[in-house]
Design a protein around this motif. Structure first.
Motif, mmCIF file in Angstrom:
data_model
loop_
_atom_site.group_PDB
_atom_site.id
_atom_site.type_symbol
_atom_site.label_atom_id
_atom_site.label_comp_id
_atom_site.label_asym_id
_atom_site.label_seq_id
_atom_site.Cartn_x
_atom_site.Cartn_y
_atom_site.Cartn_z
ATOM 1 N N GLN A 314 1.344 -3.248 8.762
ATOM 2 C CA GLN A 314 1.049 -2.192 7.552
ATOM 3 C C GLN A 314 0.005 -2.226 6.262
ATOM 4 O OE1 GLN A 314 2.429 1.428 7.905
ATOM 5 N NE2 GLN A 314 2.073 1.794 5.764
ATOM 6 N N ASP A 315 -0.462 -4.001 6.457
ATOM 7 C CA ASP A 315 -0.495 -3.836 5.030
ATOM 8 C C ASP A 315 -2.478 -3.788 5.801
ATOM 9 O OD1 ASP A 315 0.950 -5.003 3.667
ATOM 10 O OD2 ASP A 315 0.673 -7.353 4.075
ATOM 11 N N SER A 318 -2.294 -0.179 5.250
ATOM 12 C CA SER A 318 -2.812 0.256 3.747
ATOM 13 C C SER A 318 -3.898 -0.063 2.981
ATOM 14 C CB SER A 318 -1.734 -0.635 2.824
ATOM 15 O OG SER A 318 -0.422 -0.080 3.308
ATOM 16 N N GLU A 322 -6.087 2.931 0.895
ATOM 17 C CA GLU A 322 -7.004 2.777 -0.432
ATOM 18 C C GLU A 322 -7.859 3.136 -0.016
ATOM 19 O OE1 GLU A 322 -5.088 -0.800 -2.101
ATOM 20 O OE2 GLU A 322 -3.665 -0.057 -1.599
ATOM 21 N N ARG B 29 2.359 6.691 1.090
ATOM 22 C CA ARG B 29 2.225 5.698 0.538
ATOM 23 C C ARG B 29 3.259 4.452 1.110
ATOM 24 N NH1 ARG B 29 -1.941 3.952 -2.536
ATOM 25 N NH2 ARG B 29 -3.090 5.233 -2.998
ATOM 26 N N LYS B 31 5.257 3.954 3.926
ATOM 27 C CA LYS B 31 5.101 4.119 5.313
ATOM 28 C C LYS B 31 6.012 2.680 6.226
ATOM 29 C CE LYS B 31 4.040 7.158 8.954
ATOM 30 N NZ LYS B 31 3.114 8.559 8.802
ATOM 31 N N SER B 32 5.980 1.868 5.746
ATOM 32 C CA SER B 32 5.808 0.445 6.255
ATOM 33 C C SER B 32 7.628 0.853 6.467
ATOM 34 C CB SER B 32 6.180 -0.533 6.010
ATOM 35 O OG SER B 32 6.711 -0.455 3.945
#
Lengths: 360, 360
Positions: A314-315, A318, A322, B29, B31-32
């Motif tokens: 997920q990182d 994300s 951005e 944002r 979502k994790s």
């Protein structure tokens, strides 16, 4: 939550169904060829295909030159140090310089026969320092030099496949891509067997050991076990050992590395199969819908499945999201040529992306 | 090609611009958290966060039990074999069973002091077999057991961070996630220093070596150098050595592993920075547009950047795209609830996805 989604879905999917019905099966399947040219050469991971074609022509990997330089410096410093403390070293001696080089290699690879050992405090501390640095260096050779070795092995694979069956260059590349780890494993096994044979023959005929002792000494050496009851005791033998020990210990380590790789790949393939055959539910559909428009487009589906596979986190997503929102100047939820034009004309958007870190 | 795309873009992006203008910045944002619950527990890679919370309560990793079983079998077989050939082994002897166990460990870890060595052909071939299997086993412990050790170390990290600063559980988790490799590295360094200290003290006070010799022997052992001029010669010393050698050699290997991980991560971060700050061009825009609708949506952008980073390959994407097209029954280019309903009602679509490979 599920109800809300169903509602949203029914509102949005209907018109898109009607609109898109005319362009069925419109995904560009052969995307890899044009894309590969667009990727900058300095991006390591994705330039693999370019590297394969280079390797056939025998170009030298730049990182290998760095590793070779470190190795050379280590050996020179090692020889000088062990030569200076030569009077504090006891054991079976031949030529002073050859012995120093031999001791450096035996220490670096952690073979440690013990046929030459330091006797004084300074000699012992020197050996302690050299074995730690040596271990780190062998690790570096394995991780960096591996790239180069893989290239060379790929060139050999191409040759071998070409001889075995009459395949075109593209067929060979495809064959190699699908069975890469298997070929690497087989090749390192062949190299290893050749090195074992050479070592055994050398010890039998030059060092005059009997065949079992020679094989035993070879096994003790390549595994870095180094009991030391059988070792290289002549000047010529030690010169041979310097090259042979370094090559064969690294070859065995590589062999085990590839063995692990095959296992990992097998597990990964099984996981891919599981993730792909698992039925999508409405809950999945909602989770995969990144831009929250009620339907899952192709790229969203791919991202969701890659995340399920553990290939991305997920990182990762994300971080990219951005950047996407920063680029999406008109905030339409999509990037178009107009966004790019707007981004280039507004100075503060430009500054915010290029101010951090060292230049690329 | 670029012209064609510009045209397509202008035709399509305008209405979508107008339609989407009302829902600005609408990406979800956070979502994790909901996703993590949806992922099936048997998917290895993505279950990491679940494992972290488990580890704090000290649950045992299932793969570790497998490794421990292999290790136990190896040791038992090793002791029996070396006990049976005890008359063919020469060197400094203590108790027959302790010596057999000690020789097994010294061989498995490739320390190979040479204070006990096989003399007969059968003994030598036995040692050859055991050192190869031992190497593979240590590799297995490192790769599989590493998961378990990481868990234990994470639990320690949480404790350490909690003591150092008054942080809430979520702050600690965040701190650990961002600096994971650094913490793992520091912890393995601390373990290593403790093991070196214990080993040196033991050799000084129990084996009666002087302090430099004790430290020298410790260094020779944990690096698996094993010159063998200083080693464990008493019965108690050898029993201690069995546990200490296994622990400390694996700890040093782990230390080097984490050192490499830190370096890889640094390079990866730099690469991410480069890829993200590189300006998107019209050519990039076209290449990233998987579904060929003239604009790049959020998920397409993420996929393109991940591919540029080398995190995923075109093969990964192609595989998922095939599955997507199979699922997209109404061929609208998006998956919706109606696609899922259609897929479940048509029997041949169901069969094609579940017929391959073993069941999950």
């Amino acid at each position: 939550m599920a109800n809300n989604n169903d509602l949203k879905e029914s509102l949005i999917s209907k018109p898109s169904n009607g609109k898109d019905a005319v362009k069925k099966r419109r995904f560009r399947r052969v995307k890899s060829a044009p894309l590969a040219e667009l990727i900058p050469g300095d991006v390591d991971g994705s330039a693999a295909s370019a590297r394969i074609s280079e390797s056939v022509f025998g170009s030298l990997h730049p990182s290998l030159i760095g590793v070779a330089a470190y190795l050379f410096i280590y050996l020179v410093v090692g020889v000088i140090c062990f030569y200076l403390v030569r009077d504090h070293i006891i054991g079976q001696k031949t030529n002073d310089v050859v012995d120093a080089l031999y001791l450096t290699i035996v220490t670096m690879t952690t073979v440690g026969y013990g046929d030459l050992v330091p006797q004084s405090v300074s000699g012992k501390l020197l050996a302690c320092a050299f074995v730690f640095i040596g271990m780190a260096l062998v690790g570096l050779v394995l991780s960096r030099g591996a790239d180069y070795l893989v290239e060379k092995q790929e060139a050999l694979m191409v040759k071998a496949l070409h001889m075995r069956q009459k395949l075109g260059p593209s067929d060979i590349m495809k064959e190699i891509e699908t069975n890469k780890s298997r070929y690497k494993f087989i090749l390192s096994l062949i190299f290893l067997l050749i090195l074992i044979m050479i070592g055994t023959l050398f010890l039998t005929f030059v060092e005059k050991l009997d065949i079992v002792d020679a094989f035993y000494c070879v096994c003790c050496t390549i595994t870095t076990l180094g009991y030391g009851d059988r070792s290289f005791s002549t000047k010529g033998g030690r010169l041979f050992a310097v090259v042979w020990i370094l090559t064969s210990t690294i070859c065995l380590a590589q062999f085990f590395l590839y063995l692990t790789e095959i296992n990992t790949e097998k597990r990964q393939k099984y996981l891919v199969h599981c993730v792909l055959t698992r039925h999508m539910t409405n809950v999945d559909l909602e989770a995969a819908d990144i831009d929250d428009d009620g339907v899952v487009n192709a790229a969203e589906f791919v991202l969701y499945k890659l995340k399920e596979l553990g290939k991305i986190t997920q990182d990762d997503i994300s971080l990219m999201m951005e950047e996407f929102e920063e680029l999406d100047v008109d905030q339409s939820g999509t990037l178009s040529v107009s966004d790019l034009a707007l981004a280039q004309s507004s100075p503060q958007a430009k500054g915010s992306t290029s101010s951090q870190g060292r230049p690329c």
